[in-house]
Write a protein that holds these residues in place. Structure first.
Motif, PDB file in Angstrom:
ATOM      1  N   THR A  37      -2.759  -9.131  -4.783  1.00  0.00           N
ATOM      2  CA  THR A  37      -1.961  -9.260  -5.999  1.00  0.00           C
ATOM      3  C   THR A  37      -1.884 -10.706  -6.465  1.00  0.00           C
ATOM      4  OG1 THR A  37      -0.589  -7.453  -5.150  1.00  0.00           O
ATOM      5  CG2 THR A  37       0.249  -8.629  -7.058  1.00  0.00           C
ATOM      6  N   VAL A  38      -1.989 -11.645  -5.521  1.00  0.00           N
ATOM      7  CA  VAL A  38      -1.808 -13.064  -5.846  1.00  0.00           C
ATOM      8  C   VAL A  38      -2.809 -13.547  -6.888  1.00  0.00           C
ATOM      9  CG1 VAL A  38      -0.769 -13.614  -3.623  1.00  0.00           C
ATOM     10  CG2 VAL A  38      -3.243 -13.732  -3.868  1.00  0.00           C
ATOM     11  N   THR A  77       3.313  -3.549  -6.182  1.00  0.00           N
ATOM     12  CA  THR A  77       2.295  -3.352  -5.138  1.00  0.00           C
ATOM     13  C   THR A  77       2.900  -2.673  -3.916  1.00  0.00           C
ATOM     14  OG1 THR A  77       1.012  -5.288  -5.837  1.00  0.00           O
ATOM     15  CG2 THR A  77       0.683  -4.518  -3.596  1.00  0.00           C
ATOM     16  N   ALA A  78       4.082  -3.137  -3.502  1.00  0.00           N
ATOM     17  CA  ALA A  78       4.736  -2.566  -2.330  1.00  0.00           C
ATOM     18  C   ALA A  78       5.112  -1.102  -2.559  1.00  0.00           C
ATOM     19  CB  ALA A  78       5.988  -3.380  -1.990  1.00  0.00           C
ATOM     20  N   LEU A  79       5.590  -0.791  -3.763  1.00  0.00           N
ATOM     21  CA  LEU A  79       5.975   0.592  -4.061  1.00  0.00           C
ATOM     22  C   LEU A  79       4.763   1.521  -4.063  1.00  0.00           C
ATOM     23  CD1 LEU A  79       8.634   0.080  -6.890  1.00  0.00           C
ATOM     24  CD2 LEU A  79       9.043   0.824  -4.538  1.00  0.00           C
ATOM     25  N   LEU A  80       3.643   1.021  -4.589  1.00  0.00           N
ATOM     26  CA  LEU A  80       2.423   1.823  -4.559  1.00  0.00           C
ATOM     27  C   LEU A  80       2.029   2.171  -3.122  1.00  0.00           C
ATOM     28  CD1 LEU A  80       0.220   0.030  -7.262  1.00  0.00           C
ATOM     29  CD2 LEU A  80       1.321   2.266  -7.462  1.00  0.00           C
ATOM     30  N   ASN A  81       2.317   1.247  -2.225  1.00  0.00           N
ATOM     31  CA  ASN A  81       1.955   1.442  -0.821  1.00  0.00           C
ATOM     32  C   ASN A  81       2.959   2.323  -0.082  1.00  0.00           C
ATOM     33  OD1 ASN A  81       2.408  -0.236   2.161  1.00  0.00           O
ATOM     34  ND2 ASN A  81       0.486   0.823   1.755  1.00  0.00           N
ATOM     35  N   VAL A  82       4.242   1.978  -0.151  1.00  0.00           N
ATOM     36  CA  VAL A  82       5.237   2.660   0.681  1.00  0.00           C
ATOM     37  C   VAL A  82       5.710   3.981   0.080  1.00  0.00           C
ATOM     38  CG1 VAL A  82       6.007   0.473   1.665  1.00  0.00           C
ATOM     39  CG2 VAL A  82       7.194   1.396  -0.323  1.00  0.00           C
ATOM     40  N   LEU A  90      -5.867  -1.460  -1.527  1.00  0.00           N
ATOM     41  CA  LEU A  90      -6.156  -0.824  -2.814  1.00  0.00           C
ATOM     42  C   LEU A  90      -4.970  -0.959  -3.767  1.00  0.00           C
ATOM     43  CD1 LEU A  90      -7.958   0.850  -4.634  1.00  0.00           C
ATOM     44  CD2 LEU A  90      -7.124   2.923  -3.485  1.00  0.00           C
ATOM     45  N   ALA A  91      -3.758  -0.843  -3.238  1.00  0.00           N
ATOM     46  CA  ALA A  91      -2.565  -0.989  -4.077  1.00  0.00           C
ATOM     47  C   ALA A  91      -2.512  -2.373  -4.714  1.00  0.00           C
ATOM     48  CB  ALA A  91      -1.316  -0.753  -3.235  1.00  0.00           C
ATOM     49  N   SER A  92      -2.837  -3.400  -3.938  1.00  0.00           N
ATOM     50  CA  SER A  92      -2.816  -4.762  -4.474  1.00  0.00           C
ATOM     51  C   SER A  92      -3.926  -4.979  -5.499  1.00  0.00           C
ATOM     52  CB  SER A  92      -2.943  -5.775  -3.333  1.00  0.00           C
ATOM     53  OG  SER A  92      -4.204  -5.659  -2.680  1.00  0.00           O
ATOM     54  N   ILE A  93      -5.073  -4.359  -5.283  1.00  0.00           N
ATOM     55  CA  ILE A  93      -6.169  -4.470  -6.240  1.00  0.00           C
ATOM     56  C   ILE A  93      -5.786  -3.820  -7.569  1.00  0.00           C
ATOM     57  CG2 ILE A  93      -8.535  -3.728  -6.753  1.00  0.00           C
ATOM     58  CD1 ILE A  93      -9.168  -4.043  -3.792  1.00  0.00           C
TER      59      ILE A  93
END
Length: 304
Positions: A37-38, A77-82, A90-93
């Motif tokens: 994400t950075v 990004t975190a919500l997409l993951n958890v 993939l969530a960060s991408i």
């Protein structure tokens, strides 16, 4: 050798990217969350700060707004993951790709100039201390250095609190942390918010330092941050959380100084387009350095 102007410029950029390194330290080392994400949150911070400053908002408020925007990106990004169970990488991408379009929207174009407007650094352009005028190319790295150390201190203090220890436990062993009553999902969301807030802060400061924000300025930020983190770890001890975080700051500064020497030195004959090549070589050396050091110690002990 490089000029003093280039050296102080490397210090300035090194201290700014030390914030990026600390952000990546939280995601990669504390949470064990590979976060791309950075590459989007860095230009996001720059875009938000530049656009709001041009619109008339006070530079300090614009910079704080950039941090909030970065934290929101990390939370997504975190919500997409958890919550949606999408693989962290993939969530960060996905978030990074979305931020490219969002940054274009924020700036109403690919870039936003800050020429002729007041920024956080404007008071440092004519800084006078005890009757002595301090050149801006010296005042800037001093200011960024103080900020980096303050952020370092606050981060280390936080990681030693009960909440910080819960976050560290989540990254070390999420199953054990969950068994001990830690809300691991909340820790990941909080950690990613802090991580990307720091990266966005670096982007906002970098835009004000360079005088513009650009939608492509985040390309390769993750690699630069990793080079700083891994390089610092190869040079300094990581036995305590303070030394570990300090290693990230030192790694960022040394990375920029090495880059400055490589690009400005006449011996190697390198040019600006060789930056990515230099970065790849430095990251490779930083990764293999601990293994080489361990092998060398083993051979020396065998000889004895």
């Amino acid at each position: 050798m490089i000029s003093s102007f280039a050296f102080f410029g490397a210090l300035e950029t090194g201290f700014i990217f030390a914030l990026v390194a600390l952000g990546i330290f939280i995601s990669f080392r504390i949470l064990d969350f590979p976060d791309l994400t950075v590459d989007g949150s860095f230009p996001l911070g720059a875009a938000v700060a530049a656009s709001t400053i041009v619109a008339g908002l006070h530079p300090l408020l614009a910079t704080l707004l950039a941090c909030i925007a970065g934290s929101i990106a990390g939370v997504i990004t975190a919500l997409l993951n958890v919550k949606l169970k999408i693989l962290h990488l993939l969530a960060s991408i996905l978030t990074m790709i979305a931020l490219y379009s969002i940054n274009l929207r924020i700036m109403s174009g690919p870039n936003q100039a800050l020429l002729g407007v007041e920024t956080l650094l404007t008071p440092l352009d004519n800084l006078v201390i005890a009757g002595t005028e301090i050149p801006y190319y010296i005042a800037y790295p001093i200011a960024f250095g103080v900020l980096a150390l303050v952020v370092l201190g606050l981060l280390v203090a936080f990681l030693k609190t009960e909440l910080g220890l819960a976050m560290r436990a989540t990254g070390s062993n999420s199953r054990m942390a969950k068994a001990n009553g830690v809300n691991t999902s909340a820790m990941i969301i909080l950690g990613m918010a802090i991580s990307n807030a720091l990266v966005a802060l670096a982007g906002a400061l970098f835009a004000q330092s360079q005088g513009s924000a650009d939608v492509t300025m985040g390309v390769g930020v993750i690699v630069i941050g990793l080079a700083s983190v891994i390089g610092g770890e190869a040079l300094l001890s990581t036995r305590t959380i303070l030394l570990w975080a300090l290693a990230c700051v030192v790694g960022s500064i040394l990375y920029r100084i090495v880059i400055a020497f490589a690009l400005n030195g006449e011996v190697l004959g390198l040019q600006a387009q060789d930056l990515n090549l230099i970065t790849a070589v430095l990251v490779t050396l930083a990764i293999v350095a601990p293994t080489l050091k361990s092998n060398m110690k083993s051979k020396l002990n065998g000889v004895r």
